[in-house]
Write an enzyme that holds these catalytic residues in place. Structure first.
Site, mmCIF file in Angstrom:
data_model
loop_
_atom_site.group_PDB
_atom_site.id
_atom_site.type_symbol
_atom_site.label_atom_id
_atom_site.label_comp_id
_atom_site.label_asym_id
_atom_site.label_seq_id
_atom_site.Cartn_x
_atom_site.Cartn_y
_atom_site.Cartn_z
ATOM 1 N N GLU A 69 0.902 -1.081 -0.037
ATOM 2 C CA GLU A 69 0.020 -0.024 -0.097
ATOM 3 C C GLU A 69 0.890 1.019 0.001
ATOM 4 O OE1 GLU A 69 -3.031 0.524 -0.306
ATOM 5 O OE2 GLU A 69 -3.869 -1.485 -0.100
ATOM 6 N N CYS A 114 -2.962 8.396 2.642
ATOM 7 C CA CYS A 114 -2.772 7.953 1.331
ATOM 8 C C CYS A 114 -3.746 8.181 0.457
ATOM 9 C CB CYS A 114 -2.407 6.557 1.372
ATOM 10 S SG CYS A 114 -3.697 5.425 1.902
#
Length: 509
Positions: free
Chosen positions: A261, A295
């Site tokens: 990720e 993110c």
């Protein structure tokens, strides 16, 4: 700061914990300070290579027992962990706020996400299905089984110090794996608090402590060993693209598996038909929530030329109103807390300077704030820019939003997709054809695509991850468990006679 005591966090903590048992450590001491006001929260004696070896062996040994428990029994343990987290929700939320600077609502919301993923994993513990297949050989049956992998390495970042671990650990646990957690050195206390909670549940159930392990240590002593260790079949790592490139290559070199990720450079497209009453709040929350340190934070806003000035004016007014809502994230009314550390502030300021050097226009903010409890508070920035500029092509992990014009939807999609990252995306439109094109194969190239909702956030029941430099991500919904297991195709010969090759005689006596 009584929540530290209630969570069992002493002033000096061991960075190597199996179950609820701390181990003596020989690594350097890590002083944990709060980004809110710089106060010292605790010290952690970090793990070294010696402690790493001891705890990995314990995780291997625990796996041999844990994998034999029926999956619903493993799910029952996860259910108890979820209940224990529920009981400590307020204290854990306070710890998230003090350690990483999230406002109280976000801190408790992240803990709630852990509770939700525990509930989700409990359900999955009764749904680890396989397939049956028709064999081409007479008298044979073929079926598919899924087996646990072994000890799983989980490397997490500071910005979601508890939720990301739970996404991995709770699902991997019901699959029969054991977990080794390497948290960010910027948020080790959250990890140690959760390790203690999970370890106590193991103790109450008479299970081996090595099912859950936490190792706080340097990248050289812990992270690099975890990534290179052939005994760790899967590494799940969350962080920057640069980190993921190193992790992905090293794990691949030993033919291991990785779940990555990584960075996001997320864009929102605002079309002429957009309802600005829902678009503007969604944009602002996506850009400044967690001080831009998600993110999935909104980095780029691609606005149709016909409404560009209107959207810009409304955003400037909205950002001006935020100025009085920046401060101590534990206080009511605060919407924006501090950045994680001084280095993060420096990178934010460097991006502002690069933007202006490229010819961009700063509409609001972009400076470090004085008179605050620490030097880690900034005024969120709003700027006009061009998509092709190097500073825009990179992810700035902070509250910096670029405004970009477009003329046609095809141009907007090309701008959105025209960056190396591909995590989250959104479009605000009331035109069904535009939304369908955005969600089609010729639309957004991101792993997450949203209509009339911002880029920030996700739901536990759906896949979370991206494309291109963002890396992979976790599986979706009821298939999430497959990322943490290995598939095995089985053939069972249930015929009373062995099928023999024609013309060959087998002496079986």
């Amino acid at each position: 700061m009584d929540f530290l005591k209630r969570l069992g966090l002493d002033p000096l903590l061991s960075g190597a914990v199996t179950g609820a048992t701390p181990h003596p450590c020989t690594g350097p001491t890590l002083t944990v300070t709060s980004p809110i006001d710089g106060r010292e929260l605790a010290q952690v004696q970090q793990a070294s290579a010696a402690e790493y070896e001891v705890l990995v062996q314990q995780a291997q040994e625990a796996f041999l027992q844990w994998r034999t428990l029926p999956a619903p029994q493993r799910g029952e343990v996860v259910r108890q962990i979820g209940d224990a987290v529920r009981a400590h929700k307020q204290d854990l939320g306070a710890l998230v706020s003090w350690e990483v600077g999230k406002i109280t609502q976000e801190g408790e919301g992240e803990v709630q996400e852990m509770i939700d993923i525990c509930d989700f994993a409990v359900g999955l513990s009764r749904q680890l299905y396989g397939l049956t297949m028709t064999s081409e050989r007479p008298g044979h049956r073929m079926f598919e089984q899924w087996h646990p992998l072994g000890p799983i390495g989980i490397v997490t970042a500071f910005n979601f110090p508890v939720a990301v671990w739970s996404w991995n650990a709770m699902i991997a646990a019901v699959c029969g794996n054991t977990m080794i957690w390497k948290p960010s050195p910027k948020a080790p206390l959250c990890a140690l608090a959760l390790q203690k909670i999970a370890g106590q549940v193991l103790e109450r159930n008479g299970l081996p402590a090595g099912v859950f392990t936490t190792l706080v240590g340097t990248n050289e002593d812990i992270a690099a060993r975890l990534v290179d260790d052939p005994r760790i079949p899967l590494i799940s790592a969350t962080g920057s693209t640069a980190m993921g490139q190193v992790v992905g290559q090293k794990v691949a070199a030993r033919l291991g598996r990785s779940l990555l990720e990584l960075g996001g450079n997320n864009a929102i497209i605002v079309t002429p038909s957009a309802d600005l009453k829902i678009a503007i709040p969604g944009i602002v929350f996506g850009a400044v929530g967690t001080c831009g340190q998600r993110c999935t934070s909104t980095r780029r806003l691609i606005i149709h030329d016909s409404i560009y000035e209107t959207v810009k004016e409304r955003l400037v007014r909205a950002y001006q109103q935020l100025d009085d809502r920046i401060g101590d994230p534990t206080q009511p009314g605060t919407l924006i807390g501090p950045m994680i550390d001084d280095a993060a502030v420096d990178r934010f300021l460097e991006a502002i300077a690069a933007l202006q050097a490229a010819g961009g226009t700063l509409l609001h903010g972009g400076e470090r704030l004085s008179g605050m409890p620490s030097g880690r508070y900034v005024r969120p920035a709003l700027a006009e820019a061009e998509n092709a500029w190097p500073v825009v092509q990179q992810e700035t992990f902070g509250p910096l939003l670029y405004l970009i014009r477009y003329h046609t939807l095809e141009e907007a999609l090309a701008l959105q997709n025209g960056v190396p990252q591909g995590l989250s995306s959104a479009i605000f439109t009331q035109n069904l054809l535009e939304s369908e094109q955005f969600l089609s194969a010729s639309g957004s190239d991101c792993g997450l695509a949203n209509v009339n909702i911002g880029t920030s956030g996700a739901e536990i029941g759906g896949a979370f991850g991206g494309e291109k430099e963002t890396g992979g991500g976790r599986e979706s919904g009821s298939d999430a468990w497959k990322a943490y297991m290995r598939r095995q195709t089985n053939t069972l010969n249930y015929s009373s006679a062995l099928p023999l090759a024609q013309g060959i005689r087998f002496d079986l006596e």
